[in-house]
Design a protein around this motif. Structure first.
Motif, PDB file in Angstrom:
ATOM      1  N   ALA A  34     -22.324 -94.136   6.905  1.00 40.16           N
ATOM      2  CA  ALA A  34     -22.388 -93.901   8.638  1.00 40.16           C
ATOM      3  C   ALA A  34     -23.249 -92.255   8.522  1.00 40.16           C
ATOM      4  N   CYS A  35     -23.596 -91.859   7.450  1.00 39.70           N
ATOM      5  CA  CYS A  35     -24.551 -90.452   7.082  1.00 39.70           C
ATOM      6  C   CYS A  35     -26.227 -90.590   6.785  1.00 39.70           C
ATOM      7  N   GLY A  36     -26.110 -92.048   6.558  1.00 40.24           N
ATOM      8  CA  GLY A  36     -27.967 -92.477   6.896  1.00 40.24           C
ATOM      9  C   GLY A  36     -28.643 -92.568   4.968  1.00 40.24           C
ATOM     10  N   MET A  37     -27.455 -92.559   3.978  1.00 44.07           N
ATOM     11  CA  MET A  37     -27.263 -92.289   2.791  1.00 44.07           C
ATOM     12  C   MET A  37     -26.943 -93.720   1.995  1.00 44.07           C
ATOM     13  N   THR A  38     -26.928 -93.791   0.443  1.00 43.76           N
ATOM     14  CA  THR A  38     -26.544 -95.004  -0.080  1.00 43.76           C
ATOM     15  C   THR A  38     -26.428 -94.211  -1.922  1.00 43.76           C
ATOM     16  N   GLY A  39     -25.334 -94.737  -1.979  1.00 42.10           N
ATOM     17  CA  GLY A  39     -24.423 -93.712  -2.817  1.00 42.10           C
ATOM     18  C   GLY A  39     -25.050 -95.142  -4.683  1.00 42.10           C
ATOM     19  N   VAL A  40     -25.299 -94.083  -5.358  1.00 42.16           N
ATOM     20  CA  VAL A  40     -25.509 -94.375  -6.593  1.00 42.16           C
ATOM     21  C   VAL A  40     -24.249 -94.063  -7.649  1.00 42.16           C
ATOM     22  N   PRO A  41     -23.746 -94.909  -8.169  1.00 42.82           N
ATOM     23  CA  PRO A  41     -22.603 -95.042  -8.707  1.00 42.82           C
ATOM     24  C   PRO A  41     -22.876 -94.335 -10.705  1.00 42.82           C
ATOM     25  N   LEU A  42     -22.505 -93.010 -10.490  1.00 35.30           N
ATOM     26  CA  LEU A  42     -22.920 -92.078 -12.102  1.00 35.30           C
ATOM     27  C   LEU A  42     -22.129 -92.813 -13.473  1.00 35.30           C
ATOM     28  N   ALA A 179     -10.189 -92.809   8.710  1.00 37.52           N
ATOM     29  CA  ALA A 179     -10.252 -93.990   9.101  1.00 37.52           C
ATOM     30  C   ALA A 179     -12.089 -94.040   9.824  1.00 37.52           C
ATOM     31  N   GLN A 180     -12.076 -93.460  10.359  1.00 35.57           N
ATOM     32  CA  GLN A 180     -13.418 -92.856  11.710  1.00 35.57           C
ATOM     33  C   GLN A 180     -13.742 -92.357  10.684  1.00 35.57           C
ATOM     34  N   PRO A 181     -15.350 -91.798  10.307  1.00 32.83           N
ATOM     35  CA  PRO A 181     -16.144 -90.474   9.440  1.00 32.83           C
ATOM     36  C   PRO A 181     -15.898 -89.708  11.032  1.00 32.83           C
ATOM     37  N   HIS A 182     -15.656 -88.558  10.241  1.00 35.92           N
ATOM     38  CA  HIS A 182     -15.944 -87.300  11.179  1.00 35.92           C
ATOM     39  C   HIS A 182     -17.235 -86.740  11.059  1.00 35.92           C
ATOM     40  N   PRO A 183     -17.169 -86.160  12.173  1.00 30.12           N
ATOM     41  CA  PRO A 183     -18.729 -85.908  12.611  1.00 30.12           C
ATOM     42  C   PRO A 183     -19.039 -84.722  11.946  1.00 30.12           C
ATOM     43  N   ASP A 184     -17.905 -83.804  11.645  1.00 32.21           N
ATOM     44  CA  ASP A 184     -18.479 -82.320  11.397  1.00 32.21           C
ATOM     45  C   ASP A 184     -18.634 -82.785   9.723  1.00 32.21           C
ATOM     46  N   ASP A 185     -18.039 -84.423   8.783  1.00 37.89           N
ATOM     47  CA  ASP A 185     -18.490 -84.295   7.389  1.00 37.89           C
ATOM     48  C   ASP A 185     -19.693 -85.023   7.098  1.00 37.89           C
ATOM     49  N   ILE A 186     -19.607 -85.782   8.761  1.00 36.70           N
ATOM     50  CA  ILE A 186     -21.387 -86.445   8.760  1.00 36.70           C
ATOM     51  C   ILE A 186     -22.196 -85.390   8.362  1.00 36.70           C
ATOM     52  N   ALA A 187     -22.009 -84.157   9.449  1.00 35.01           N
ATOM     53  CA  ALA A 187     -22.914 -83.371   9.438  1.00 35.01           C
ATOM     54  C   ALA A 187     -23.340 -82.495   8.190  1.00 35.01           C
ATOM     55  N   LEU A 188     -22.345 -82.531   8.065  1.00 35.52           N
ATOM     56  CA  LEU A 188     -22.131 -81.603   6.565  1.00 35.52           C
ATOM     57  C   LEU A 188     -22.905 -82.692   5.526  1.00 35.52           C
ATOM     58  N   LEU A 189     -22.745 -83.783   5.416  1.00 38.32           N
ATOM     59  CA  LEU A 189     -23.537 -84.406   3.954  1.00 38.32           C
ATOM     60  C   LEU A 189     -24.932 -84.683   4.942  1.00 38.32           C
ATOM     61  N   LYS A 190     -25.563 -84.736   5.929  1.00 40.54           N
ATOM     62  CA  LYS A 190     -26.562 -84.745   6.493  1.00 40.54           C
ATOM     63  C   LYS A 190     -27.064 -83.010   6.331  1.00 40.54           C
ATOM     64  N   GLY A 191     -26.336 -82.072   5.987  1.00 37.17           N
ATOM     65  CA  GLY A 191     -27.205 -81.023   6.216  1.00 37.17           C
ATOM     66  C   GLY A 191     -27.118 -80.622   4.614  1.00 37.17           C
ATOM     67  N   LEU A 192     -27.298 -81.516   3.873  1.00 32.89           N
ATOM     68  CA  LEU A 192     -27.005 -80.771   2.442  1.00 32.89           C
ATOM     69  C   LEU A 192     -28.135 -80.833   2.000  1.00 32.89           C
TER      70      LEU A 192
END
Length: 192
Positions: A34-42, A179-192
């Motif tokens: 939902a943030c436009g990212m793909t996770g890589v488990p380390l 249950a649904q991604p919060h817009p602020d959390d999506i913005a936080l991730l995208k802002g990283l």
């Protein structure tokens, strides 16, 4: 194009076989998508985690939740060691997000104060000045921010729920567990 994000993993001991296993909440992948990212488990093997992180061209590093810190009587010292090495490697390369236990680790390593707290695990509460309700699954609160950190949010009891220190951001709630991604959390991730 999706950006790759490294994810630390909790350590889970299988009581049947006594195997120490790396584990990651499956909700991370849809949240990151939902943030436009793909996770890589380390993995919690320092040398391998660093090799994977270097080879993947990560855009950010996320220290996920689960396990108490070994310094606070936790039982996953290999995770602490791997995360410290990843943070050293990421220092000037990547932004870092610490989630719950990851936030606690960032605070601890940078000289913040942590104290055992009741009433924060398995609840929801407001954080100010964000003016929103977040989930809460932690038994350790950040009671003093690391020197030089900007406090971004506090719970009603005054404990620190979010801070930023350089290219490191820490939040004590779990954005992947909504249950649904919060817009602020999506913005936080995208802002990283």
């Amino acid at each position: 194009m999706t950006r790759l994000v490294g994810l630390s993993q909790r350590v889970v001991v299988d009581p049947r076989t006594n195997e120490r296993r790396d584990a990651l909440d499956q909700r991370w992948m849809p949240f990151l998508a939902a943030c436009g990212m793909t996770g890589v488990p380390l993995p919690n093997h320092t040398e391998t985690a660093l090799q994977v992180a270097q080879a993947c061209g990560l855009a950010a590093l996320i220290l996920t939740g689960g396990n108490d810190l070994a310094a606070l009587a936790g039982d996953a010292p290999e995770r602490d060691e791997t995360e410290r090495a990843l943070l050293d490697w990421a220092a000037e390369r990547l932004p870092v997000l610490g989630v719950c236990r990851g936030a606690q680790h960032l605070a601890h390593l940078a000289g913040g104060q942590l104290e055992r707290v009741g009433g924060h695990a398995g609840t929801r509460h407001r954080v100010e000045p964000l003016g929103r309700e977040v989930n809460s699954f932690h038994d350790w609160a950040i009671t003093q921010a690391p020197p030089g950190a900007d406090v971004l949010a506090r719970a009603a009891d005054g404990s620190i729920e979010a801070f930023r220190l350089g290219n490191r951001t820490a939040i004590l709630w779990h954005p992947e567990r909504e249950a649904q991604p919060h817009p602020d959390d999506i913005a936080l991730l995208k802002g990283l």
